[in-house]
Design a protein around this motif. Structure first.
Motif, mmCIF file in Angstrom:
data_model
loop_
_atom_site.group_PDB
_atom_site.id
_atom_site.type_symbol
_atom_site.label_atom_id
_atom_site.label_comp_id
_atom_site.label_asym_id
_atom_site.label_seq_id
_atom_site.Cartn_x
_atom_site.Cartn_y
_atom_site.Cartn_z
ATOM 1 N N PRO A 101 39.204 40.375 29.099
ATOM 2 C CA PRO A 101 38.842 39.411 29.924
ATOM 3 C C PRO A 101 37.316 39.456 30.450
ATOM 4 O O PRO A 101 36.659 38.524 30.734
ATOM 5 C CB PRO A 101 39.925 39.243 30.884
ATOM 6 N N ILE A 102 37.133 40.868 30.464
ATOM 7 C CA ILE A 102 35.688 41.369 31.211
ATOM 8 C C ILE A 102 34.655 40.814 30.115
ATOM 9 O O ILE A 102 33.700 40.133 30.605
ATOM 10 C CB ILE A 102 35.689 42.753 31.551
ATOM 11 N N ILE A 103 34.657 41.246 29.030
ATOM 12 C CA ILE A 103 33.839 40.652 27.929
ATOM 13 C C ILE A 103 33.678 39.169 27.675
ATOM 14 O O ILE A 103 32.609 38.774 27.661
ATOM 15 C CB ILE A 103 34.005 41.361 26.702
ATOM 16 N N ALA A 110 39.583 44.113 39.959
ATOM 17 C CA ALA A 110 40.986 44.141 39.914
ATOM 18 C C ALA A 110 41.700 44.935 38.672
ATOM 19 O O ALA A 110 42.782 45.322 38.984
ATOM 20 C CB ALA A 110 41.681 42.698 39.888
ATOM 21 N N ASP A 111 41.072 44.909 37.374
ATOM 22 C CA ASP A 111 41.657 45.151 36.567
ATOM 23 C C ASP A 111 41.560 46.855 36.367
ATOM 24 O O ASP A 111 40.603 47.439 36.665
ATOM 25 C CB ASP A 111 41.059 44.490 35.176
ATOM 26 N N ASN A 112 42.459 47.424 35.614
ATOM 27 C CA ASN A 112 42.395 48.938 35.413
ATOM 28 C C ASN A 112 42.133 49.059 33.858
ATOM 29 O O ASN A 112 42.745 48.456 32.928
ATOM 30 C CB ASN A 112 43.767 49.336 35.580
ATOM 31 N N TYR A 113 40.700 48.991 33.613
ATOM 32 C CA TYR A 113 40.105 48.837 32.302
ATOM 33 C C TYR A 113 39.803 50.211 31.804
ATOM 34 O O TYR A 113 39.182 51.033 32.475
ATOM 35 C CB TYR A 113 39.323 47.743 32.239
ATOM 36 N N ASP A 128 35.312 53.114 28.463
ATOM 37 C CA ASP A 128 34.806 53.592 27.109
ATOM 38 C C ASP A 128 34.957 52.419 25.871
ATOM 39 O O ASP A 128 33.971 51.997 25.080
ATOM 40 C CB ASP A 128 35.198 54.851 26.425
ATOM 41 N N ALA A 129 36.223 51.597 26.112
ATOM 42 C CA ALA A 129 36.497 50.818 25.276
ATOM 43 C C ALA A 129 35.578 49.486 25.546
ATOM 44 O O ALA A 129 35.137 48.656 24.482
ATOM 45 C CB ALA A 129 38.087 50.457 25.222
ATOM 46 N N ILE A 130 35.469 48.950 26.781
ATOM 47 C CA ILE A 130 34.535 48.084 27.186
ATOM 48 C C ILE A 130 33.258 48.293 26.629
ATOM 49 O O ILE A 130 32.550 47.237 26.111
ATOM 50 C CB ILE A 130 34.700 47.740 28.625
ATOM 51 N N HIS A 131 32.622 49.554 26.722
ATOM 52 C CA HIS A 131 31.131 49.553 26.323
ATOM 53 C C HIS A 131 31.113 49.846 24.809
ATOM 54 O O HIS A 131 30.204 49.161 24.473
ATOM 55 C CB HIS A 131 30.971 51.151 27.078
ATOM 56 N N GLY A 142 27.519 42.530 45.647
ATOM 57 C CA GLY A 142 27.575 43.903 46.262
ATOM 58 C C GLY A 142 28.604 44.538 45.186
ATOM 59 O O GLY A 142 29.148 45.810 45.859
ATOM 60 N N LEU A 143 28.453 44.417 44.261
ATOM 61 C CA LEU A 143 29.113 45.381 43.323
ATOM 62 C C LEU A 143 28.513 46.655 43.152
ATOM 63 O O LEU A 143 27.319 46.863 43.198
ATOM 64 C CB LEU A 143 29.137 44.612 41.931
ATOM 65 N N THR A 144 29.364 47.810 43.209
ATOM 66 C CA THR A 144 28.898 49.080 43.177
ATOM 67 C C THR A 144 28.984 49.741 41.977
ATOM 68 O O THR A 144 29.753 49.265 41.068
ATOM 69 C CB THR A 144 29.404 49.976 44.284
ATOM 70 N N GLU A 145 28.177 50.752 41.583
ATOM 71 C CA GLU A 145 28.246 51.508 40.355
ATOM 72 C C GLU A 145 29.777 52.068 39.845
ATOM 73 O O GLU A 145 30.062 52.113 38.675
ATOM 74 C CB GLU A 145 27.294 52.664 40.156
ATOM 75 N N GLY A 146 30.535 52.385 40.835
ATOM 76 C CA GLY A 146 31.647 52.951 40.308
ATOM 77 C C GLY A 146 32.483 51.842 39.796
ATOM 78 O O GLY A 146 33.630 52.302 39.000
ATOM 79 N N PHE A 147 32.423 50.509 39.903
ATOM 80 C CA PHE A 147 33.066 49.541 39.288
ATOM 81 C C PHE A 147 32.687 48.862 37.971
ATOM 82 O O PHE A 147 33.307 47.954 37.360
ATOM 83 C CB PHE A 147 33.574 48.432 40.281
ATOM 84 N N MET A 148 31.417 49.463 37.436
ATOM 85 C CA MET A 148 30.598 48.957 36.476
ATOM 86 C C MET A 148 31.159 49.800 35.273
ATOM 87 O O MET A 148 31.091 50.998 35.252
ATOM 88 C CB MET A 148 28.989 49.070 36.457
#
Length: 119
Positions: free
Chosen positions: A31-33, A62-65, A68-71, A95-101
């Motif tokens: 869903p992110i992609i 919200a998602d636990n993704y 590496d697979a997303i990347h 306000g998205l932080t790097e930890g969630f990217m």
């Protein structure tokens, strides 16, 4: 008469957006992609609804993704550079932080363009 045209226009636009979202969702299981692809599909219109950015923000928090697979899938779809620009725009808008990217944000011309198109 004008009300009828506006009603028909709204119905046509809604149906078009629904078909486009279904076509995008068929290209990936993530869903992110799919949301990043949805945002990219609005670039030629020079209008990215804030809701699209907010939905991506919610998915990332919200998602636990698997990052590496997303990347890997972003690279396979050739969306990694675009996604990095979206993440940079999101740092300012939501306000998205790097930890969630799933990959690091990238400042540049494309991220400034995305910021300009968000309505």
């Amino acid at each position: 008469m004008t009300e009828d045209w506006q009603g028909a226009d709204a119905i046509t636009f809604t149906n078009y957006e629904k078909r486009k979202a279904e076509a995008i969702a068929a290209k990936t299981d993530e869903p992110i992609i799919a949301q990043i692809m949805q945002i990219k599909s609005r670039m030629p219109h020079r209008n990215i609804p804030q809701k699209y950015i907010d939905d991506l923000h919610t998915l990332l928090y919200a998602d636990n993704y698997d990052e590496d697979a997303i990347h890997a899938e972003l690279a396979k779809q050739k969306l990694d550079m675009y996604a990095a620009a979206v993440f940079d725009a999101m740092t300012e808008k939501t306000g998205l932080t790097e930890g969630f990217m799933p990959l690091p944000a990238r400042k540049g011309r494309k991220s400034r363009q995305i910021l300009k198109y968000i309505k």
